[in-house]
Design an enzyme around this catalytic site. Sequence first.
Site, PDB file in Angstrom:
ATOM      1  N   VAL A 112      16.296  -0.563  -0.692  1.00  0.00           N
ATOM      2  CA  VAL A 112      15.665   0.515   0.096  1.00  0.00           C
ATOM      3  C   VAL A 112      16.211   1.886  -0.290  1.00  0.00           C
ATOM      4  O   VAL A 112      17.408   2.034  -0.538  1.00  0.00           O
ATOM      5  CB  VAL A 112      15.932   0.253   1.602  1.00  0.00           C
ATOM      6  N   GLY A 115      14.435   4.664  -4.879  1.00  0.00           N
ATOM      7  CA  GLY A 115      13.440   5.072  -5.876  1.00  0.00           C
ATOM      8  C   GLY A 115      12.591   3.943  -6.428  1.00  0.00           C
ATOM      9  O   GLY A 115      11.911   4.126  -7.438  1.00  0.00           O
ATOM     10  N   ALA A 120       6.488   2.067   0.218  1.00  0.00           N
ATOM     11  CA  ALA A 120       5.067   1.937  -0.136  1.00  0.00           C
ATOM     12  C   ALA A 120       4.669   0.470  -0.218  1.00  0.00           C
ATOM     13  O   ALA A 120       3.598   0.080   0.267  1.00  0.00           O
ATOM     14  CB  ALA A 120       4.785   2.632  -1.475  1.00  0.00           C
ATOM     15  N   ALA A 121       5.535  -0.365  -0.798  1.00  0.00           N
ATOM     16  CA  ALA A 121       5.200  -1.784  -0.938  1.00  0.00           C
ATOM     17  C   ALA A 121       5.063  -2.431   0.441  1.00  0.00           C
ATOM     18  O   ALA A 121       4.148  -3.235   0.672  1.00  0.00           O
ATOM     19  CB  ALA A 121       6.265  -2.501  -1.768  1.00  0.00           C
ATOM     20  N   ASP A 162       3.448   5.924  -5.624  1.00  0.00           N
ATOM     21  CA  ASP A 162       4.070   4.659  -5.191  1.00  0.00           C
ATOM     22  C   ASP A 162       3.036   3.704  -4.590  1.00  0.00           C
ATOM     23  O   ASP A 162       2.969   2.536  -4.959  1.00  0.00           O
ATOM     24  CB  ASP A 162       5.159   4.929  -4.138  1.00  0.00           C
TER      25      ASP A 162
HETATM   26  O1  PMV Z   1      10.422   7.892  -3.580  1.00  0.00           O
HETATM   27  P1  PMV Z   1      10.764   7.786  -5.008  1.00  0.00           P
HETATM   28  O2  PMV Z   1      12.219   7.928  -5.256  1.00  0.00           O
HETATM   29  O3  PMV Z   1      10.155   6.625  -5.678  1.00  0.00           O
HETATM   30  O4  PMV Z   1      10.171   9.115  -5.720  1.00  0.00           O
HETATM   31  C1  PMV Z   1       8.825   9.280  -5.940  1.00  0.00           C
HETATM   32  C2  PMV Z   1       8.588  10.229  -7.049  1.00  0.00           C
HETATM   33  C3  PMV Z   1       8.465  11.706  -6.748  1.00  0.00           C
HETATM   34  O5  PMV Z   1       7.699  12.229  -7.805  1.00  0.00           O
HETATM   35  C4  PMV Z   1       9.825  12.369  -6.741  1.00  0.00           C
HETATM   36  C5  PMV Z   1       7.771  12.002  -5.427  1.00  0.00           C
HETATM   37  C6  PMV Z   1       6.308  11.644  -5.400  1.00  0.00           C
HETATM   38  O6  PMV Z   1       5.772  11.627  -4.295  1.00  0.00           O
HETATM   39  O7  PMV Z   1       5.688  11.435  -6.448  1.00  0.00           O
END
Ligand code: PMV
Length: 329
Positions: A112, A115, A120-121, A162
């Site tokens: 968690v 990144g 989202a999953a 995501d």
């Molecule tokens: O939440 P993360 O760590 O997977 O980051 C997503 C990627 C970003 O480009 C930083 C944010 C986005 O909404 O695309």
Amino acid sequence: MERWLVKVRASAPAKVILCGEHAVVFYEPAIAMAINRKASVTVEERRDQTIYIRSRNLGVSGRYERREFKPGAGGLAAKPKLDPIRMAVIKTLELTKEKVGLNLSVNSDIPVAVGLGSSAAVAVATIAATGKLLGIKLRKEKICSLAYEVEKLVHRHPSGVDNYISTYGGITIFRRSEKLVPLKVHANIPLVIGNTGISRSTGELVGHVRKLKENHPDVINPVLSAIGQLSVSAAQALQEGNLRRLGELMDVNHGLLSALGVSNDALDRLVYAAREAGALGAKLTGAGGGGCIIALAMPDTIRRVEKAIRRAGGTVMIAKKIDRGVEAW
Ligand code: PMV
């Protein structure tokens, strides 16, 4: 006539961003890939109108009786962790006139807040399972857009990458507000993920880059568009199976992300350890500020890269591309 009480399951994969994070928020392209970790959600109907949610991996639970939250495991601290899951349920319930109560059980092997697209999953799998339970024919497009609404609650101004990858799987060159097509990539993309174990807030890091862009538009806009250009070149390298070129571009991408102020000592240590151990390229993945790096490593160097990342203080996962996105059954 009484309806049968049924149980439905859904799962959705985690993701890594191969290149283009942060710039993607400002409408530049990014490349993201679904990986072999997933969130699974089981939903069953209840006879009352309570929504009970249990996250087995987070060790928290609670029930929502109308708007009131009654904590279970984890006490009141469970609420912010469970609210986005409830929101995914509510968004799906809004598609029908039915007033039902549900029991949800969430299980995930996605770390968690580092990144890898865990929130989202979970949102995607929750929506797919709830929709199927209610007998709503949810197209992937709809699952993706509902999950985006939930992601906005968690991350404030997310790009949507995501929830997109978690819904559709595979590898995509993603650009906001554009109809997207998956990339046809035949090459195996051998990735080692190094986790610093430092959790951070995507929303705050995106806010930091936004402020930097506002304060220094003449400097930061070219950095963002260089990242976008880099993603276009990386897509070409992927399609040609040219992993050496992809690795070089990943290294450049890490440098540009450092320029945006989203890398730190812990991430840099893992990145340099991986490169020195023979990785073709290494960079932070996701929002930065902690979380994970990815290193591209050929089979003959992969063990060495893993060891080097561990020695530099990271935990290691081997990531494989997954073509399947969300599935419900
Ligand atoms: O939440 P993360 O760590 O997977 O980051 C997503 C990627 C970003 O480009 C930083 C944010 C986005 O909404 O695309």
